[in-house]
Design an enzyme around this catalytic site. Structure first.
Site, mmCIF file in Angstrom:
data_model
loop_
_atom_site.group_PDB
_atom_site.id
_atom_site.type_symbol
_atom_site.label_atom_id
_atom_site.label_comp_id
_atom_site.label_asym_id
_atom_site.label_seq_id
_atom_site.Cartn_x
_atom_site.Cartn_y
_atom_site.Cartn_z
ATOM 1 N N HIS A 72 0.839 -1.198 0.000
ATOM 2 C CA HIS A 72 0.000 0.000 0.000
ATOM 3 C C HIS A 72 0.874 1.249 0.000
ATOM 4 O O HIS A 72 1.847 1.318 0.742
ATOM 5 C CB HIS A 72 -0.898 0.038 1.247
ATOM 6 C CG HIS A 72 -2.068 -0.890 1.152
ATOM 7 N ND1 HIS A 72 -3.133 -0.829 2.014
ATOM 8 C CD2 HIS A 72 -2.348 -1.891 0.273
ATOM 9 C CE1 HIS A 72 -4.018 -1.765 1.676
ATOM 10 N NE2 HIS A 72 -3.556 -2.426 0.632
ATOM 11 N N TYR A 200 -8.841 5.052 8.136
ATOM 12 C CA TYR A 200 -8.940 5.384 9.562
ATOM 13 C C TYR A 200 -10.003 6.460 9.664
ATOM 14 O O TYR A 200 -9.773 7.595 9.239
ATOM 15 C CB TYR A 200 -7.603 5.927 10.088
ATOM 16 C CG TYR A 200 -6.517 4.880 10.257
ATOM 17 C CD1 TYR A 200 -5.803 4.400 9.167
ATOM 18 C CD2 TYR A 200 -6.213 4.390 11.520
ATOM 19 C CE1 TYR A 200 -4.806 3.447 9.330
ATOM 20 C CE2 TYR A 200 -5.208 3.433 11.691
ATOM 21 C CZ TYR A 200 -4.515 2.972 10.603
ATOM 22 O OH TYR A 200 -3.538 2.025 10.778
ATOM 23 N N PRO A 292 -3.182 -0.266 19.139
ATOM 24 C CA PRO A 292 -2.972 -0.715 17.757
ATOM 25 C C PRO A 292 -3.140 0.357 16.681
ATOM 26 O O PRO A 292 -2.828 0.103 15.515
ATOM 27 C CB PRO A 292 -4.011 -1.828 17.587
ATOM 28 C CG PRO A 292 -5.050 -1.562 18.622
ATOM 29 C CD PRO A 292 -4.354 -0.903 19.761
ATOM 30 N N LYS A 296 2.055 -0.622 15.180
ATOM 31 C CA LYS A 296 3.495 -0.714 15.477
ATOM 32 C C LYS A 296 3.927 -1.970 16.244
ATOM 33 O O LYS A 296 5.119 -2.283 16.300
ATOM 34 C CB LYS A 296 3.923 0.511 16.313
ATOM 35 C CG LYS A 296 3.943 1.805 15.525
ATOM 36 C CD LYS A 296 5.149 1.883 14.617
ATOM 37 C CE LYS A 296 5.009 2.918 13.541
ATOM 38 N NZ LYS A 296 4.640 2.394 12.219
ATOM 39 N N TYR A 384 4.532 6.157 10.090
ATOM 40 C CA TYR A 384 3.695 5.013 9.742
ATOM 41 C C TYR A 384 4.463 3.974 8.919
ATOM 42 O O TYR A 384 4.395 2.780 9.203
ATOM 43 C CB TYR A 384 2.440 5.475 8.988
ATOM 44 C CG TYR A 384 1.340 4.446 8.993
ATOM 45 C CD1 TYR A 384 0.275 4.536 9.879
ATOM 46 C CD2 TYR A 384 1.375 3.354 8.123
ATOM 47 C CE1 TYR A 384 -0.729 3.576 9.894
ATOM 48 C CE2 TYR A 384 0.383 2.380 8.139
ATOM 49 C CZ TYR A 384 -0.666 2.499 9.022
ATOM 50 O OH TYR A 384 -1.643 1.538 9.049
#
Ligand code: RFL
Ligand code: PHB
Length: 390
Positions: A72, A200, A292, A296, A384
């Site tokens: 992604h 998200y 979560p 990570k 990220y």
């Protein structure tokens, strides 16, 4: 039984450590409380940082991930249904790998066993001894029979609820802890995800996360109470809420499917310092937990054991102990950055029942800022995809 490194726990940390050690010519044995089929079916993390995916590939356990995993190049952030993309590739030059943790576990177990590695599954009564000297031992029972592993080092890779961390005498470790007033209700579903990238989604109803394991299997989460009663969430209620938290049009975007798994996870941030006492070295969730939202946990587990394997390789090659002595400091520098990022993502995206109207407006401004400012979105992106591993 005798080995160089005795490893407690066959999660990502223990398995990857054993794999990396074998490549450095160092012998290890893993003891695991659960069965092989149990650990291979345990649904958990789904996002692998860029460097960690490269490490799996470079060390010969990434072939299936490269075939079946999804690369992604960004994520979407939903603000009450308006979706804004953060383009990781453009901002950092890198992407992430979406591939289930249980698939990583399967690949590592297969590779270890094929290379003659030793993993004792379904053991009980694990205990660790004499790690304050140079001849530590792991004791356990297999089929009711007492066994012992004599080793040079013990790796405590037995997760948050394991026995290694509690075996360290009182007063030696300092614990840093934060409990959040919410949890996640997660489902795995036989249905396509609503978008080809993770969403998200911040909404007035609470946070929702729309992830996946493949183009036909979704992994979906809803913010809920930390002690949410799963009995109160029949599938139709879960789907209704997941659609609502996608925002307007969510009912058309989200396809329902057979629910393959459902569970509630409470959220916390937790770190112990130091991560090593004598010849007992903690790695992964045994030493730290992150909420979560930053994706990570598994990545930190892999980073810890990479550092530990390098330190052991140096020790067995040259007798030098500098890297072993620096283990805790080296890991914690990365751990705290991941803690900060995970706490920040969690605070930004969840509705906190304790928040005031001021907090809510500030949270909205932060989401608006992070999705429109080049500098702010770049900071999110570099964390990220994973900070550089040195
Ligand atoms: P694990 O995976 O918990 O493995 C520990 C192993 O030790 C065994 N064990 C024992 N064995 C022998 N004797 C004993 N006394 C033992 N006690 C325990 C256990 O059976 C187990 O097999 O720890 P490890 O290896 O440190 O790995 C950590 C990760 O599992 C964890 O951080 C991640 O799953 C966290 N996480 C995520 N991490 C990511 O990097 N990306 C993500 O997208 C992500 N999403 C998540 C997550 C965790 C979640 N939950 C369920 C907590 C999403 C969720 C919902
Ligand atoms: C997952 O796919 O399980 C997942 C993805 C991203 C997260 C947490 C979990 O932040």
């Amino acid at each position: 039984m005798r080995t160089q490194v005795g490893i407690v726990g066959a999660g990502p940390a223990g398995l990857m450590l054993s794999h990396l050690l074998a490549r450095a010519g160092i012998d290890s044995v893993i003891v695991e409380a659960r069965s092989r089929s149990y650990v291979e079916a345990r649904i958990r993390a789904g996002v692998i940082e860029n460097w960690a995916a490269d490490l799996l590939a470079e060390t010969g356990v990434g072939a299936r991930m490269q075939r079946e995993g999804l690369v992604h190049e960004g994520i979407e952030i939903g603000l009450n249904g308006e979706r804004r993309r953060i383009d990781f590739k453009r901002l950092t030059g890198r992407g992430i790998m979406v591939y289930g943790q249980h698939e990583v576990v399967k690949d590592l177990i297969e590779a270890r066993l094929a290379a003659g590695g030793k993993i004792e599954f379904e053991i009980s009564d694990t205990s660790v001894h004499d790690f304050d000297g140079d001849a530590p031992k792991i004791r356990y029972k297999k089929n009711g029979e007492a066994r012992e592993i004599a080793c040079d080092f013990i790796a405590g890779c037995d997760g948050f609820h394991g026995i290694c961390r509690p075996s360290i005498p009182n007063g030696v470790l300092t614990e840093y802890d934060r409990i959040y007033p919410f949890g996640w209700l997660g489902i795995l579903s036989q249905s396509p995800p609503p978008s080809h990238e993770l969403i998200y989604s911040y909404t007035e109803r609470g946070f929702g996360l729309y992830s996946m394991r493949s183009s036909s299997v979704s992994r979906l989460y809803l913010q809920c109470a930390p002690d949410e009663d799963i009995e109160k969430w029949p599938d139709d209620r879960v789907w209704k809420e997941l659609k609502a938290r996608l925002g307007p049009g969510g009912d058309k975007l989200l396809q329902e499917g057979k629910v393959l798994e459902k569970g509630v996870t409470a959220m916390r941030s937790f770190v112990v310092e130091p991560m090593q006492v004598g010849r007992l070295y903690l790695a992964g969730d045994a030493a730290h937990i992150v909420p979560p939202t930053g994706a990570k946990g598994m990545n930190l587990a892999i980073a810890d054991v990479l550092f530990f394997s390098r330190a052991l390789a140096e020790f067995y090659r040259s007798g030098k102990t500098a890297l072993l002595e620096g283990y805790s400091k080296k890991c914690l520098s990365r751990v705290w950055k991941a803690q900060r990022f995970s706490w920040w993502m969690t605070s930004m995206l969840h509705l906190n029942p304790a928040d005031s109207p001021f907090d809510r407006r500030r949270q909205w401004a932060e989401l608006d800022y992070v999705t429109t400012s080049e500098a702010a979105s770049k900071s999110l992106a570099e964390n990220y995809v994973g900070l550089p591993i040195a």
